[in-house]
Design a protein around this motif. Structure first.
Motif, PDB file in Angstrom:
ATOM      1  N   ASN A 102      29.775 -25.624 -69.291  1.00  0.00           N
ATOM      2  CA  ASN A 102      29.681 -25.314 -70.708  1.00  0.00           C
ATOM      3  C   ASN A 102      29.678 -23.799 -70.876  1.00  0.00           C
ATOM      4  O   ASN A 102      29.468 -23.068 -69.911  1.00  0.00           O
ATOM      5  CB  ASN A 102      28.422 -25.928 -71.330  1.00  0.00           C
ATOM      6  CG  ASN A 102      28.605 -26.191 -72.823  1.00  0.00           C
ATOM      7  OD1 ASN A 102      29.266 -25.437 -73.528  1.00  0.00           O
ATOM      8  ND2 ASN A 102      28.022 -27.274 -73.315  1.00  0.00           N
ATOM      9  N   PHE A 315      38.104 -29.447 -73.743  1.00  0.00           N
ATOM     10  CA  PHE A 315      37.231 -30.539 -73.322  1.00  0.00           C
ATOM     11  C   PHE A 315      37.861 -31.891 -73.672  1.00  0.00           C
ATOM     12  O   PHE A 315      38.564 -32.022 -74.679  1.00  0.00           O
ATOM     13  CB  PHE A 315      35.867 -30.431 -74.005  1.00  0.00           C
ATOM     14  CG  PHE A 315      35.110 -29.179 -73.659  1.00  0.00           C
ATOM     15  CD1 PHE A 315      35.235 -28.596 -72.408  1.00  0.00           C
ATOM     16  CD2 PHE A 315      34.268 -28.575 -74.581  1.00  0.00           C
ATOM     17  CE1 PHE A 315      34.543 -27.449 -72.081  1.00  0.00           C
ATOM     18  CE2 PHE A 315      33.566 -27.433 -74.263  1.00  0.00           C
ATOM     19  CZ  PHE A 315      33.696 -26.863 -73.012  1.00  0.00           C
ATOM     20  N   TRP A 317      38.018 -34.994 -75.354  1.00  0.00           N
ATOM     21  CA  TRP A 317      37.306 -35.529 -76.521  1.00  0.00           C
ATOM     22  C   TRP A 317      38.200 -36.328 -77.452  1.00  0.00           C
ATOM     23  O   TRP A 317      37.753 -37.276 -78.090  1.00  0.00           O
ATOM     24  CB  TRP A 317      36.683 -34.388 -77.335  1.00  0.00           C
ATOM     25  CG  TRP A 317      37.722 -33.478 -77.950  1.00  0.00           C
ATOM     26  CD1 TRP A 317      38.325 -32.412 -77.369  1.00  0.00           C
ATOM     27  CD2 TRP A 317      38.295 -33.596 -79.255  1.00  0.00           C
ATOM     28  NE1 TRP A 317      39.232 -31.841 -78.221  1.00  0.00           N
ATOM     29  CE2 TRP A 317      39.239 -32.541 -79.392  1.00  0.00           C
ATOM     30  CE3 TRP A 317      38.116 -34.479 -80.324  1.00  0.00           C
ATOM     31  CZ2 TRP A 317      39.990 -32.364 -80.546  1.00  0.00           C
ATOM     32  CZ3 TRP A 317      38.862 -34.304 -81.478  1.00  0.00           C
ATOM     33  CH2 TRP A 317      39.784 -33.235 -81.583  1.00  0.00           C
ATOM     34  N   THR A 357      35.874 -41.852 -73.648  1.00  0.00           N
ATOM     35  CA  THR A 357      34.551 -41.370 -74.046  1.00  0.00           C
ATOM     36  C   THR A 357      33.944 -42.367 -75.029  1.00  0.00           C
ATOM     37  O   THR A 357      34.668 -43.073 -75.744  1.00  0.00           O
ATOM     38  CB  THR A 357      34.616 -39.983 -74.708  1.00  0.00           C
ATOM     39  OG1 THR A 357      35.465 -40.055 -75.870  1.00  0.00           O
ATOM     40  CG2 THR A 357      35.170 -38.942 -73.763  1.00  0.00           C
ATOM     41  N   THR A 383      27.006 -36.245 -68.120  1.00  0.00           N
ATOM     42  CA  THR A 383      27.210 -35.236 -69.153  1.00  0.00           C
ATOM     43  C   THR A 383      25.901 -34.923 -69.871  1.00  0.00           C
ATOM     44  O   THR A 383      25.876 -34.585 -71.055  1.00  0.00           O
ATOM     45  CB  THR A 383      28.260 -35.710 -70.175  1.00  0.00           C
ATOM     46  OG1 THR A 383      27.932 -37.035 -70.609  1.00  0.00           O
ATOM     47  CG2 THR A 383      29.647 -35.726 -69.553  1.00  0.00           C
ATOM     48  N   GLN A 395      30.350 -30.488 -70.109  1.00  0.00           N
ATOM     49  CA  GLN A 395      31.631 -30.918 -70.644  1.00  0.00           C
ATOM     50  C   GLN A 395      32.647 -31.043 -69.521  1.00  0.00           C
ATOM     51  O   GLN A 395      32.545 -30.363 -68.504  1.00  0.00           O
ATOM     52  CB  GLN A 395      32.134 -29.932 -71.700  1.00  0.00           C
ATOM     53  CG  GLN A 395      31.182 -29.722 -72.870  1.00  0.00           C
ATOM     54  CD  GLN A 395      31.112 -30.926 -73.789  1.00  0.00           C
ATOM     55  OE1 GLN A 395      31.932 -31.834 -73.695  1.00  0.00           O
ATOM     56  NE2 GLN A 395      30.137 -30.946 -74.681  1.00  0.00           N
TER      57      GLN A 395
END
Length: 461
Positions: A102, A315, A317, A357, A383, A395
């Motif tokens: 991160n 990242f 996501w 995710t 995480t 991340q």
């Protein structure tokens, strides 16, 4: 002095009874305490040094021999500043390469590989020394190829994970580089290259990859000879994937996938749906019938020369779906695979491995059957709030699997992470602490020994 000695009696007073025995006993006791103190200090030093050495030593007795089949841990280990490097402790064959960390308050990112046979974690220091550029993991998991995104570069670096050695592959005049795909047989790598008009140093902003994606020309690198062949007609090369036979590849330019052979000759093309791109490095199905596509990460327009986003350093996501394009009109493509963050490879012609995710942002790897859509979770990533000294969640980005190992892949129960010998800065700090503690104990023991001697400086009752 003569007057002083003249005052002494000719016959000295007799010593108290048992005085000599008491002095000898006390002397022996002092020697014993001194020896015990030295031994204690030595034991402390040995134990503390063992703490430094043991993490990097493989014990001769193992609870179980590593499997000969490649495997994936059912849970990836969390962030640790004590993870060693590939150079200091080569990890051997890897199953995964990924970025982890991160940067909310300050950058604490690591480029990691994890072993294909046991829970071995190492930082890829060759990548960290080049500010963590995009890289490719070899299909067999034994090598990592990395470029340089701080500016134009004159070489690529090939890292052998089994020995820790590096090989520089010259590119000629310095160029900006974007790595695209690695052939299944491990011999060829497709990359896009372009001259950079800037200063050659862009700091922490990745201008290199975006510029190469805009005007870069396809090049095919033969790793056996180190020679690159330019394919001028394929420009700008956006993303690519090799065929299962390693002799052909599909390269996206604009909204078309150009089909070329390893010598750069084009023999066909396939139109790609607007708003989609070839799945990087893993688009071509094992049976050679389909090309997998994913949504652009970037939401704006992209026409092959402007706009778009490569996704490197972003990242994991954004959830989308994987769709399949038939290479011939005779084949009916499978149904799309939904709820996918990244397509990572093919287990077989009938199943793929994807990253996903959940609502909490926790990443996992899953196998999805194309005929039924059934999904099996294979592994999860830690995480939790263990990054940036425990203040931020970790991340995940730039995730790659060793695609050639996926057909035989099994899932193992994750054990204690084997992070190798501790990094040099950590060993240096602990070494200073060990020496400081040893010196302090030695001085205190010496002072106590002196205070107990007859005629010592310390007051007596």
């Amino acid at each position: 002095m003569r007057e002083l000695f003249a005052t002494l009696p000719d016959d000295p007073p007799p010593l108290p009874p048992g005085y000599l025995d008491a002095v000898l006993t006390r002397g022996r006791r002092s020697v014993r305490r001194q020896r015990i103190g030295i031994a204690a200090v030595g034991m402390v030093v040995v134990l503390l040094l063992a703490v430094l050495v043991v993490p990097g030593v493989q014990l001769p007795l193992q609870t179980a021999a590593p499997s000969t089949k490649p495997s994936l841990p059912d849970r990836f280990a969390g962030y640790s500043m004590l993870t060693s490097t590939v150079t200091s402790g080569p990890p051997g064959r890897a199953i995964a390469l990924y970025g982890y960390g991160n940067g909310e308050a300050f950058n604490m990112f690591q480029s990691l590989v994890v072993g294909a046979h046991r829970d071995t974690y190492r930082r890829v220091d060759a990548m960290e020394q080049r500010d963590r550029p995009s890289a490719l993991l070899a299909p067999d998991g034994t090598r990592v190829l990395t470029g340089d995104e701080r500016g134009a570069t004159g070489d690529l670096v090939l890292v052998d994970l089994t020995t820790g050695r590096r090989r520089s592959i010259p590119l000629g005049d310095p160029v900006g580089v974007r790595l695209l795909a690695w052939s299944p047989d491990g011999r060829h790598v497709a990359y896009s290259a372009a001259p950079l008009t800037g200063s050659g140093e862009f700091g922490t902003v990745n201008v290199v990859e975006a510029e190469v994606a805009r005007i870069g020309t396809l090049r095919l690198l033969d790793l056996s000879t180190g020679r690159s062949t330019e394919v001028p007609a394929i420009k700008p090369a956006w993303t690519a994937s090799f065929a299962p036979d390693s002799r052909r590849l599909a390269v996206q330019v604009g909204q078309a996938a150009h089909l070329i052979d390893i010598d750069g000759h084009e023999y066909g093309s396939v139109q790609i749906t607007a708003g989609r791109e070839l799945a990087a490095n893993v688009a071509w199905s094992p049976d050679g019938r389909f090309l997998a596509t994913v949504p652009w990460l970037y939401d704006g327009p992209f026409n092959g020369t402007t706009g778009g986003d490569t996704g490197h350093g972003t990242f994991l996501w954004k959830v989308g779906n994987v769709e399949f394009l038939p290479l011939t009109g005779a084949d009916t493509p499978p149904a799309p695979v939904t709820d996918v963050v990244q397509l990572l490879g093919w287990r077989s012609a009938g199943s793929v491995v994807v990253a996903a995710t959940n609502d909490a942002g926790h990443a996992s790897l899953a196998e999805v059957r194309l005929d039924s859509g059934n999904r099996r979770t294979m592994s999860r990533f830690d995480t939790g709030h263990s990054c940036e000294l425990g203040t931020q969640p970790c991340q995940l980005f730039d995730l790659h699997l060793a695609t050639g190992l996926l057909p035989d892949l099994t899932v193992r129960t994750a054990g204690r992470p084997r992070r190798g010998p501790w990094p040099t800065p950590v060993n240096a700090v602990l070494g200073v602490v060990v020496l400081g503690v040893a010196l302090l104990l030695w001085r205190r023991r010496r002072a106590r020994t002196r205070s107990r001697r007859p005629g010592g400086d310390s007051p007596r009752a």
